[in-house]
Design a protein around this motif. Structure first.
Motif, mmCIF file in Angstrom:
data_model
loop_
_atom_site.group_PDB
_atom_site.id
_atom_site.type_symbol
_atom_site.label_atom_id
_atom_site.label_comp_id
_atom_site.label_asym_id
_atom_site.label_seq_id
_atom_site.Cartn_x
_atom_site.Cartn_y
_atom_site.Cartn_z
ATOM 1 N N SER A 38 -3.393 -10.146 -0.577
ATOM 2 C CA SER A 38 -1.914 -9.611 -0.609
ATOM 3 C C SER A 38 -1.477 -10.328 -1.630
ATOM 4 O O SER A 38 -0.742 -9.588 -2.535
ATOM 5 N N GLU A 39 -1.616 -11.486 -1.917
ATOM 6 C CA GLU A 39 -1.193 -12.221 -3.012
ATOM 7 C C GLU A 39 -1.498 -11.617 -4.228
ATOM 8 O O GLU A 39 -0.498 -11.405 -5.257
ATOM 9 N N ALA A 40 -2.823 -11.180 -4.347
ATOM 10 C CA ALA A 40 -3.147 -10.589 -5.574
ATOM 11 C C ALA A 40 -2.626 -9.164 -5.859
ATOM 12 O O ALA A 40 -2.150 -8.665 -7.237
ATOM 13 N N ALA A 41 -2.467 -8.460 -4.676
ATOM 14 C CA ALA A 41 -1.738 -7.154 -4.982
ATOM 15 C C ALA A 41 -0.519 -7.115 -5.370
ATOM 16 O O ALA A 41 0.200 -6.408 -6.458
ATOM 17 N N ASN A 65 4.674 -10.056 1.627
ATOM 18 C CA ASN A 65 3.522 -10.168 2.583
ATOM 19 C C ASN A 65 4.003 -10.826 3.946
ATOM 20 O O ASN A 65 3.224 -11.415 4.743
ATOM 21 N N GLY A 66 5.254 -10.768 4.147
ATOM 22 C CA GLY A 66 5.885 -11.547 5.224
ATOM 23 C C GLY A 66 7.287 -11.885 5.113
ATOM 24 O O GLY A 66 7.970 -11.371 4.302
ATOM 25 N N VAL A 78 0.966 -3.095 6.127
ATOM 26 C CA VAL A 78 -0.175 -2.359 6.095
ATOM 27 C C VAL A 78 -1.212 -3.298 5.383
ATOM 28 O O VAL A 78 -0.604 -4.063 4.502
ATOM 29 N N SER A 79 -2.470 -3.235 5.823
ATOM 30 C CA SER A 79 -3.567 -4.041 5.146
ATOM 31 C C SER A 79 -4.531 -2.953 4.365
ATOM 32 O O SER A 79 -4.696 -2.028 4.743
ATOM 33 N N LEU A 80 -4.893 -3.630 3.113
ATOM 34 C CA LEU A 80 -5.603 -2.852 2.214
ATOM 35 C C LEU A 80 -6.761 -3.680 2.053
ATOM 36 O O LEU A 80 -6.944 -4.694 1.485
ATOM 37 N N PRO A 81 -7.909 -3.125 2.787
ATOM 38 C CA PRO A 81 -9.337 -3.508 2.939
ATOM 39 C C PRO A 81 -9.728 -4.085 1.506
ATOM 40 O O PRO A 81 -9.583 -3.565 0.617
ATOM 41 N N GLY A 82 -10.151 -5.291 1.553
ATOM 42 C CA GLY A 82 -10.767 -6.002 0.165
ATOM 43 C C GLY A 82 -9.807 -6.521 -0.698
ATOM 44 O O GLY A 82 -10.144 -6.788 -1.585
ATOM 45 N N LEU A 139 0.540 -6.398 3.508
ATOM 46 C CA LEU A 139 1.614 -6.295 2.888
ATOM 47 C C LEU A 139 2.847 -5.762 3.454
ATOM 48 O O LEU A 139 2.610 -4.753 4.227
ATOM 49 N N ARG A 140 3.902 -6.347 3.348
ATOM 50 C CA ARG A 140 5.139 -5.570 4.020
ATOM 51 C C ARG A 140 5.881 -4.759 2.868
ATOM 52 O O ARG A 140 6.578 -5.205 1.898
ATOM 53 N N LEU A 141 6.205 -3.467 3.387
ATOM 54 C CA LEU A 141 6.897 -2.621 2.552
ATOM 55 C C LEU A 141 8.094 -2.344 3.324
ATOM 56 O O LEU A 141 8.321 -1.822 4.343
ATOM 57 N N SER A 142 9.687 -2.376 2.727
ATOM 58 C CA SER A 142 10.810 -2.271 3.423
ATOM 59 C C SER A 142 11.833 -1.616 2.391
ATOM 60 O O SER A 142 11.936 -2.249 1.547
ATOM 61 N N TRP A 143 12.405 -0.514 2.797
ATOM 62 C CA TRP A 143 13.168 0.234 1.858
ATOM 63 C C TRP A 143 14.552 0.497 2.477
ATOM 64 O O TRP A 143 14.809 0.055 3.650
ATOM 65 N N CYS A 144 15.370 1.457 1.924
ATOM 66 C CA CYS A 144 16.571 1.551 2.486
ATOM 67 C C CYS A 144 17.106 3.308 1.697
ATOM 68 O O CYS A 144 16.458 3.573 0.842
ATOM 69 N N HIS A 145 18.564 3.590 2.213
ATOM 70 C CA HIS A 145 18.743 4.787 1.546
ATOM 71 C C HIS A 145 19.183 4.624 0.130
ATOM 72 O O HIS A 145 19.248 5.877 -0.572
#
Length: 375
Positions: A307-310, A322-323, A300-304, A351-357
């Motif tokens: 990603s590094e700062a986030a 972020n990758g 997901v991209s957050l406008p403005g 940003l890349r968010l990845s999760w699991c059970h």
């Protein structure tokens, strides 16, 4: 402590996996190649049990499984080993995609230097490759088609089933399934997929172990030449003392993945709802067609918002990326998002968010508050 949301890079290790690994480290420490005593015999039995469990996930035979250090090594064995075979001497064209992991793209670059011709198919903005474009690129001198099953950065599942349906018999098919082995079951059980690369640490097993599944088709396997020599283990394709504790752990992880697939997927879908709601509140732009996305990944991209700062702002709250983890030291823009044709600003804020059970609940209102202050 931060909540871990980088499961595409590596997953936690299941407790059952850890317990068995410790047994083969501390108690059953025999060499599987030692056949003159019971320690070696039991180690060999553990390796073969694990081979059965890994094979079962993709509906393969036990002797189809070659243990490696992970999907990167498996990819290299396929690409470089097939190119070095007799078939590779006469058919010197390979079809792949521009969104493959570097473990495929870099060996392909090496083959180009050796005189091979490589055709890379670009995705559209959905993040998907057109199966017909892959099939149209196949020529009489095509040796191999290599397509990842799901992209590691976007989670977008590629149309492997459509490719298998139209691929000529003479062309070998390789699938990098690092992100889908044990998660998407039926597609990888297709007998038309000749070669599959997998890693244990993506399915709650240990790092440093994986496999290449090499199926027989019409009575023949892909003619792979070894990259290393000495010892003859793993049908001569991966010589060296077998890491019994890692292999045994991988076997249990594969067994659990097949057994618990439905419950794990349901947990990931439920968690996804919270992620999507939070990102929507921030005006997030989801990258990739969500109808074809793995249930545990969101790009997901957050406008403005860079990603590094986030990621710095969320340090101690969320652990995300972020990758690809394999290129996390590089500040070059994602080759995947570039290939999708996204504009630079959208790529920089992705940003890349990845999760699991196993992922615990997240305080998404707090996350939104932290990020909104920066926007």
């Amino acid at each position: 402590m931060a909540t871990y949301l980088d499961c595409n890079a590596t997953t936690p290790v299941e407790s059952e996996v850890m317990d068995l690994m410790m047994r083969y480290l501390a108690e059953e420490y025999g060499n599987a190649g030692s056949r003159t005593h019971e320690f070696g015999v039991r180690a060999k039995q553990a390796v073969e049990r694990a081979r059965e469990h890994v094979a079962a996930v993709v509906g393969a035979r036990r002797d189809d499984v070659i243990f490696t250090s992970g999907a990167t090594e498996s990819n290299n064995i396929v690409l470089l080993g097939l190119a070095a075979s007799r078939e590779g001497a006469t058919r010197r064209h390979i079809v792949s995609t521009s969104i493959e992991h570097k473990a495929v793209l870099e060996p392909l670059e090496h083959l180009v230097e050796q005189g091979f011709e490589v055709t890379l198919i670009d995705p559209d903005q959905s993040g998907r490759i057109d199966a017909q474009a892959v099939l149209n690129a196949v020529r009489p001198d095509t040796l191999l088609v290599s397509v990842m099953h799901a992209n590691n950065e976007t989670g977008i599942v590629q149309p492997v089933e459509d490719i298998t349906a139209g691929l000529p018999d003479a062309v070998w098919l390789h699938v990098d399934a690092a992100q889908t082995f044990g998660k998407l079951i039926a597609p990888l059980q297709s007998p038309r997929i000749d070669l599959i690369s997998v890693s244990a640490h993506k399915i709650f097993g240990p790092k440093g172990i994986g496999a290449l599944i090499s199926r027989r088709r019409n009575g023949q396997r892909a003619p792979l030449s070894p990259l290393m020599f000495g010892g003859g283990q793993e049908r001569g394709l991966r010589p060296g003392t077998q890491a019994v504790h890692l292999i045994a752990g991988f076997g249990v992880a594969a067994q659990l993945a097949l057994r618990d697939h439905t419950q794990r997927q349901a947990a990931c879908v439920a968690f996804r709802d919270g992620v999507l709601t939070a990102m929507a509140r921030l005006g997030g732009q989801v990258n990739g067609d969500q109808e074809h996305c793995l249930p545990h990944v969101l790009n997901v991209s957050l406008p403005g918002l860079n990603s590094e700062a986030a990621m710095v702002a969320l340090k101690g709250i969320l652990a995300l990326s972020n990758g690809s983890a394999c290129t996390s030291t590089s500040y070059d823009p994602s080759h995947v998002l570039v290939a999708m044709g996204l504009e630079p600003g959208r790529i920089d804020s992705a940003l890349r968010l990845s999760w699991c059970h196993l992922t615990p609940a997240v305080d998404w209102p707090h996350v939104c508050e932290v990020l909104r202050r920066m926007m």
